[in-house]
Design an enzyme around this catalytic site. Structure first.
Site, PDB file in Angstrom:
ATOM      1  N   LYS A 270       4.029  34.283 -50.337  1.00 34.76           N
ATOM      2  CA  LYS A 270       3.330  34.863 -51.498  1.00 34.76           C
ATOM      3  C   LYS A 270       1.809  34.775 -51.324  1.00 34.76           C
ATOM      4  O   LYS A 270       1.101  35.741 -51.544  1.00 34.76           O
ATOM      5  CB  LYS A 270       3.693  34.129 -52.798  1.00 34.76           C
ATOM      6  CG  LYS A 270       5.127  34.240 -53.226  1.00 34.76           C
ATOM      7  CD  LYS A 270       5.323  33.691 -54.638  1.00 34.76           C
ATOM      8  CE  LYS A 270       4.999  32.220 -54.790  1.00 34.76           C
ATOM      9  NZ  LYS A 270       5.870  31.313 -54.045  1.00 34.76           N
TER      10      LYS A 270
ATOM     11  N   ARG B  23       6.390  30.014 -63.494  1.00 28.69           N
ATOM     12  CA  ARG B  23       7.385  29.238 -62.747  1.00 28.69           C
ATOM     13  C   ARG B  23       8.492  28.708 -63.645  1.00 28.69           C
ATOM     14  O   ARG B  23       9.420  28.070 -63.149  1.00 28.69           O
ATOM     15  CB  ARG B  23       6.690  28.049 -62.075  1.00 28.69           C
ATOM     16  CG  ARG B  23       6.319  28.286 -60.610  1.00 28.69           C
ATOM     17  CD  ARG B  23       5.665  27.025 -60.104  1.00 28.69           C
ATOM     18  NE  ARG B  23       5.736  26.833 -58.697  1.00 28.69           N
ATOM     19  CZ  ARG B  23       4.775  27.162 -57.835  1.00 28.69           C
ATOM     20  NH1 ARG B  23       3.692  27.780 -58.255  1.00 28.69           N
ATOM     21  NH2 ARG B  23       4.890  26.864 -56.557  1.00 28.69           N
TER      22      ARG B  23
ATOM     23  N   ARG C 181       3.330  24.971 -41.374  1.00 27.05           N
ATOM     24  CA  ARG C 181       2.222  25.681 -42.003  1.00 27.05           C
ATOM     25  C   ARG C 181       0.959  24.814 -42.020  1.00 27.05           C
ATOM     26  O   ARG C 181       1.013  23.625 -42.298  1.00 27.05           O
ATOM     27  CB  ARG C 181       2.646  26.015 -43.435  1.00 27.05           C
ATOM     28  CG  ARG C 181       1.605  26.696 -44.250  1.00 27.05           C
ATOM     29  CD  ARG C 181       2.249  27.323 -45.446  1.00 27.05           C
ATOM     30  NE  ARG C 181       2.320  26.437 -46.596  1.00 27.05           N
ATOM     31  CZ  ARG C 181       2.585  26.859 -47.819  1.00 27.05           C
ATOM     32  NH1 ARG C 181       2.842  28.122 -48.053  1.00 27.05           N
ATOM     33  NH2 ARG C 181       2.632  26.007 -48.817  1.00 27.05           N
TER      34      ARG C 181
ATOM     35  N   ARG D  34      -0.939  20.720 -46.049  1.00 28.86           N
ATOM     36  CA  ARG D  34      -0.870  20.361 -47.467  1.00 28.86           C
ATOM     37  C   ARG D  34       0.026  19.151 -47.633  1.00 28.86           C
ATOM     38  O   ARG D  34       1.069  19.054 -46.998  1.00 28.86           O
ATOM     39  CB  ARG D  34      -0.323  21.551 -48.275  1.00 28.86           C
ATOM     40  CG  ARG D  34      -1.404  22.534 -48.625  1.00 28.86           C
ATOM     41  CD  ARG D  34      -0.876  23.763 -49.275  1.00 28.86           C
ATOM     42  NE  ARG D  34       0.160  23.524 -50.269  1.00 28.86           N
ATOM     43  CZ  ARG D  34       0.678  24.491 -51.022  1.00 28.86           C
ATOM     44  NH1 ARG D  34       0.240  25.741 -50.885  1.00 28.86           N
ATOM     45  NH2 ARG D  34       1.618  24.235 -51.905  1.00 28.86           N
TER      46      ARG D  34
ATOM     47  N   ARG E  84      10.710  20.709 -53.769  1.00 29.37           N
ATOM     48  CA  ARG E  84      10.126  21.946 -54.304  1.00 29.37           C
ATOM     49  C   ARG E  84      11.171  23.061 -54.349  1.00 29.37           C
ATOM     50  O   ARG E  84      11.208  23.852 -55.285  1.00 29.37           O
ATOM     51  CB  ARG E  84       8.927  22.376 -53.452  1.00 29.37           C
ATOM     52  CG  ARG E  84       7.724  21.463 -53.646  1.00 29.37           C
ATOM     53  CD  ARG E  84       6.681  21.653 -52.574  1.00 29.37           C
ATOM     54  NE  ARG E  84       6.058  22.957 -52.602  1.00 29.37           N
ATOM     55  CZ  ARG E  84       5.420  23.495 -51.558  1.00 29.37           C
ATOM     56  NH1 ARG E  84       5.353  22.847 -50.412  1.00 29.37           N
ATOM     57  NH2 ARG E  84       4.845  24.667 -51.673  1.00 29.37           N
TER      58      ARG E  84
HETATM   59  P1  AMP Z   1       1.831  26.592 -54.812  1.00 29.15           P
HETATM   60  O1  AMP Z   1       0.505  26.547 -54.129  1.00 29.15           O
HETATM   61  O2  AMP Z   1       2.015  27.846 -55.645  1.00 29.15           O
HETATM   62  O3  AMP Z   1       2.992  26.338 -53.881  1.00 29.15           O
HETATM   63  O4  AMP Z   1       1.845  25.386 -55.875  1.00 29.15           O
HETATM   64  C1  AMP Z   1       1.751  24.048 -55.462  1.00 29.15           C
HETATM   65  C2  AMP Z   1       2.175  23.122 -56.593  1.00 29.15           C
HETATM   66  O5  AMP Z   1       1.294  23.311 -57.722  1.00 29.15           O
HETATM   67  C3  AMP Z   1       3.553  23.343 -57.154  1.00 29.15           C
HETATM   68  O6  AMP Z   1       4.573  22.715 -56.374  1.00 29.15           O
HETATM   69  C4  AMP Z   1       3.408  22.715 -58.543  1.00 29.15           C
HETATM   70  O7  AMP Z   1       3.415  21.293 -58.464  1.00 29.15           O
HETATM   71  C5  AMP Z   1       2.005  23.136 -58.945  1.00 29.15           C
HETATM   72  N1  AMP Z   1       2.019  24.449 -59.649  1.00 29.15           N
HETATM   73  C6  AMP Z   1       1.469  25.618 -59.228  1.00 29.15           C
HETATM   74  N2  AMP Z   1       1.688  26.596 -60.103  1.00 29.15           N
HETATM   75  C7  AMP Z   1       2.423  26.051 -61.114  1.00 29.15           C
HETATM   76  C8  AMP Z   1       3.003  26.568 -62.319  1.00 29.15           C
HETATM   77  N3  AMP Z   1       2.881  27.851 -62.651  1.00 29.15           N
HETATM   78  N4  AMP Z   1       3.685  25.704 -63.105  1.00 29.15           N
HETATM   79  C9  AMP Z   1       3.821  24.401 -62.788  1.00 29.15           C
HETATM   80  N5  AMP Z   1       3.322  23.849 -61.662  1.00 29.15           N
HETATM   81  C10 AMP Z   1       2.628  24.662 -60.826  1.00 29.15           C
END
Ligand code: AMP
Length: 213
Positions: free
Chosen positions: A13, A88, A127, A160, A171
């Site tokens: 994404k 989410r 990654r 990360r 996750r």
């Molecule tokens: P991402 O970079 O989108 O993979 O997000 C990394 C982490 O940020 C996720 O595993 C969540 O812990 C937190 N996070 C990001 N977006 C959301 C969301 N919309 N709702 C809740 N937690 C989020």
């Protein structure tokens, strides 16, 4: 154009959202990037969020909804945006719907990028990202290099902290249990555009562009 980019962690994404943002000239809004940047600035929100992110858990809905409410009302989002990582949960999707109504936005494209789980675990463990330009790389692309091929920053690659295998599994569990139902929510009232996430970055961008334009 308003795009909601949906899909499992690691499906690509972020990579696709950055490219599409350039192609379509609309901002890329990644809630994960917003939280990571809050942590880099050592804000209370960022520090609290990082604890949950490092366990593979979600940040509470009320916080995320507040962030999205503020962001989507910024001038830069006036003519469109690509949402990456939001909503989410079904509660977030409902709140987003309400906000879009308030902003008189009644057209949006929901894109679901798909790939199988083993492929995703492979991708996430391999990654790396550049901390200066946020570009994402597969390990082999940067092996032996110490400058970022995208922005030229030196020694800027990092893994990360939530890309460790046990956190990845958590996750994915959260995605399957809590985030996947959001798709059912959208399927009821909207046309969901499905895009196969297996292939080269360029192929996947092409597939998305063909379907949205
Ligand atoms: P991402 O970079 O989108 O993979 O997000 C990394 C982490 O940020 C996720 O595993 C969540 O812990 C937190 N996070 C990001 N977006 C959301 C969301 N919309 N709702 C809740 N937690 C989020």
């Amino acid at each position: 154009m308003r795009i909601i980019l949906f899909g499992s962690p690691g499906v690509g994404k972020g990579t696709q959202a950055k490219i599409l943002s350039g192609n379509l000239n609309i901002p890329h809004i990644s809630t994960g990037d917003i939280l990571r940047s809050a942590f880099d600035k050592k804000t209370q929100l960022g520090i609290e969020a990082k604890k949950l992110m490092d366990k593979g858990e979600l940040v509470p809905d009320n916080i995320m909804i507040g962030i999205i409410r503020d962001t989507l009302q910024e001038e830069k989002c006036k003519n469109g945006f690509i949402l990456d990582g939001f909503p989410r949960t079904t509660a977030q999707a409902e709140e987003l719907e309400e906000l879009l109504n308030e902003l008189n936005i009644n057209q949006k494209k929901i894109i679901d990028i798909t790939a199988d789980e083993e492929e995703i675990i492979q991708r996430l463990t391999n990654r790396r990202a550049c901390k200066v330009c946020n570009r994402i790389f597969v390990l082999f692309e940067i092996e032996g290099r110490n400058t970022c091929p995208s922005c030229g920053a030196k020694d800027s690659f990092y893994q990360r902290s939530d890309d460790k295998e046990e956190v990845i599994r958590k996750r994915l569990e959260v995605f399957n249990n809590t985030t996947k139902p959001v798709l059912n929510y959208y399927e009821k009232n909207n046309k969901v555009i499905y895009v196969n996430g297996i292939g080269s970055i360029e192929e996947i961008t092409q597939r998305i562009l063909e379907k949205v334009e």
